[in-house]
Design a protein around this motif. Structure first.
Motif, PDB file in Angstrom:
ATOM      1  N   VAL A 436       3.768   5.726 -12.896  1.00 19.21           N
ATOM      2  CA  VAL A 436       3.772   5.781 -11.438  1.00 19.21           C
ATOM      3  C   VAL A 436       5.164   5.410 -10.930  1.00 19.21           C
ATOM      4  CG1 VAL A 436       2.853   4.757  -9.323  1.00 19.21           C
ATOM      5  CG2 VAL A 436       1.321   5.223 -11.247  1.00 19.21           C
ATOM      6  N   ASP A 437       5.707   6.252 -10.083  1.00 19.66           N
ATOM      7  CA  ASP A 437       7.005   5.968  -9.458  1.00 19.66           C
ATOM      8  C   ASP A 437       6.752   5.387  -8.075  1.00 19.66           C
ATOM      9  OD1 ASP A 437       8.474   7.105 -11.622  1.00 19.66           O
ATOM     10  OD2 ASP A 437       8.022   9.110 -10.822  1.00 19.66           O
ATOM     11  N   VAL A 438       7.293   4.208  -7.802  1.00 21.35           N
ATOM     12  CA  VAL A 438       7.042   3.541  -6.521  1.00 21.35           C
ATOM     13  C   VAL A 438       8.357   3.046  -5.929  1.00 21.35           C
ATOM     14  CG1 VAL A 438       6.566   1.351  -7.695  1.00 21.35           C
ATOM     15  CG2 VAL A 438       5.706   1.709  -5.381  1.00 21.35           C
ATOM     16  N   HIS A 439       8.489   3.176  -4.616  1.00 17.96           N
ATOM     17  CA  HIS A 439       9.674   2.632  -3.954  1.00 17.96           C
ATOM     18  C   HIS A 439       9.339   2.236  -2.520  1.00 17.96           C
ATOM     19  CE1 HIS A 439       9.906   6.779  -2.463  1.00 17.96           C
ATOM     20  NE2 HIS A 439      10.702   6.343  -1.505  1.00 17.96           N
ATOM     21  N   ILE A 440      10.232   1.445  -1.934  1.00 23.78           N
ATOM     22  CA  ILE A 440      10.052   0.901  -0.585  1.00 23.78           C
ATOM     23  C   ILE A 440      11.108   1.523   0.321  1.00 23.78           C
ATOM     24  CG2 ILE A 440      10.083  -1.203   0.810  1.00 23.78           C
ATOM     25  CD1 ILE A 440       9.389  -2.701  -1.881  1.00 23.78           C
ATOM     26  N   ALA A 441      10.697   1.958   1.513  1.00 19.51           N
ATOM     27  CA  ALA A 441      11.644   2.609   2.418  1.00 19.51           C
ATOM     28  C   ALA A 441      11.216   2.419   3.864  1.00 19.51           C
ATOM     29  CB  ALA A 441      11.734   4.106   2.103  1.00 19.51           C
TER      30      ALA A 441
END
Length: 446
Positions: A436-441
């Protein structure tokens, strides 16, 4: 039925409305008893539980809504309008010499939205136009014929204005300043969601569109998506060791597959070889044949067949699984996902086209449907883990989940989201790692 269409937004409901609502609720228990027996008979109890568990997360997501920055959206529309005018003008120039009857007042003008007129002009310019001018059929010609590339560019911006124009702004709810779209849990026979009013699942991947969807002031968006989940499911179902190892190795999956198919070291794989492997990797999920693969890549029928022969010669168990799945579908006329979700297919086996179409759909449905199962399971796990926090589910797109939370909770929410999605995937996929690829933006971008 007059009560059904009455005003349910008033502060106080009438006696008739209350009675109507009460009767709707009262009949549920009787229906539940009848349906429970049928679900058990068709071995669909697990699927039903999956859907029931997903109900509250989706209801809350619709109520939460997603924020659209109106000013940014209008800026994007202006950019697209300018791009459309420019593309139309350039396309008219390129097609004019292919118009049979030239204009006495300058360049010949045609209706760019008329398939017949555009096709005639292309033929007159010497373009080997296929039977229909759908995008995927024209794409292989774009590199050799600039006029085709320009046509595809024009169609792209024209569609953007039609599907993603001013109309989207009409769905912003004045009371909340957010869009509260309608999501249907079983929007397709595969179990996938569908969405309307508006369709948030079809917002273009273009950054200029997605940056218009933002977090509220003081908040962040946590965005996570499964990496190649359908291919991982296919590896699980087929049990093909080489296909599985291409994931387990942790290397670039498409390059690893190309390495095995073309018999070269991973570091020696060319961009072209990787591109062929990537298109085949995704194409087999949808049951493409050599003709379609040739159109996708620009290869001749002979070269496309040879490439596919090498591919399936490398992944023999995968080839065996696909053949068995197709044969079983034609015999049983039904298929199931990993959760047991069932699809019955009706077709005339004497009609080769119908049978081939059913076979392709039958191969794809368990893969795409299991992906939908995994997403729904992850939504429930996520719902349980973020309860009582600032985090709120605001959008989903097939294998992607978007959560909004306070900036202070962003890191913790990201960890919870990744964990929920991985745990859900691991319930259905054990032979290959679930990534799973997760990021905050601040906005819906990658």
């Amino acid at each position: 039925k007059s009560m059904q269409v009455s005003d349910w937004g008033s502060a106080e409901l009438s006696h008739s409305q209350v009675e109507y609502a009460a009767r709707d609720a009262a009949v549920m228990r009787q229906l539940s008893e009848q349906m429970a027996d049928r679900l058990s008979l068709d071995e669909l109890t697990r699927v039903a539980e999956l859907e029931f568990d997903c109900l509250m997360p989706i209801a809350e997501m619709e109520l939460n809504g997603v924020r659209l920055d109106e000013a940014r959206w209008r800026e994007q529309l202006e950019r697209v309008k300018i791009a459309q005018v420019k593309a139309a003008d350039e396309l008219q120039d390129m097609l004019s010499s292919g118009v049979a009857q030239a204009s006495l007042f300058g360049r010949a003008e045609i209706n760019l939205d008329s398939q017949a007129q555009v096709t005639d002009a292309l033929v007159n310019l010497g373009v080997p136009v296929p039977a229909t001018t759908r995008g995927w059929q024209l794409q292989p010609l774009a590199e050799e014929y600039p006029v085709v590339a320009k046509l595809l560019e024009y169609r792209g911006v024209a569609k953007s204005l039609t599907s993603f124009g001013e109309n989207i702004l009409e769905f912003i709810e004045p009371k909340t300043g957010r869009i509260h779209a309608d999501f249907r849990q079983i929007g397709a026979p595969t179990g996938r969601f569908s969405c309307s009013n508006p369709n948030l699942q079809q917002i273009p991947h273009d950054k200029q569109y997605r940056r218009c969807f933002t977090a509220a002031e003081g908040n962040k968006l946590v965005i996570a998506d499964y990496s190649q989940i359908e291919l991982r499911i296919l590896a699980e179902f087929s049990g093909d060791e080489r296909f599985i190892n291409a994931f387990v190795s942790g290397q670039d999956f498409h390059a690893s597959a190309a390495s095995q198919v073309f018999g070269v070291k991973p570091e020696d794989v060319t961009d072209e070889q990787r591109s062929f492997a990537k298109r085949l990797n995704f194409g087999i999920v949808y049951g493409i044949g050599a003709s379609r693969f040739g159109l996708m890549t620009g290869l001749s029928q002979h070269d496309a067949e040879n490439t596919m022969r090498k591919y399936f010669g490398t992944f023999r168990k995968l080839d065996e699984y696909l053949r068995d799945a197709g044969r079983k579908l034609l015999e049983d006329r039904r298929v199931r996902t990993a959760s047991g979700r069932m699809l019955r297919l009706r077709f005339d086996e004497a009609d080769r086209q119908q049978a081939a179409s059913a076979r392709r759909y039958g191969i794809n449905m368990p893969i795409q449907g299991t992906s939908a199962d995994i997403l729904k399971r992850s939504l429930r796990l996520l719902h349980n883990s973020i309860r009582g926090t600032s985090a709120k589910l605001v959008n989903i797109v097939h294998d992607e989940i978007i959560v909004e939370c306070s900036a202070a909770d962003a890191e913790q929410t990201a960890a919870k989201l990744e964990k929920a999605m991985c745990l859900a995937g691991e319930e259905f996929v054990q032979k290959v790692p679930v990534k799973v690829d997760v990021h905050i933006a601040d906005e819906w971008t990658k």
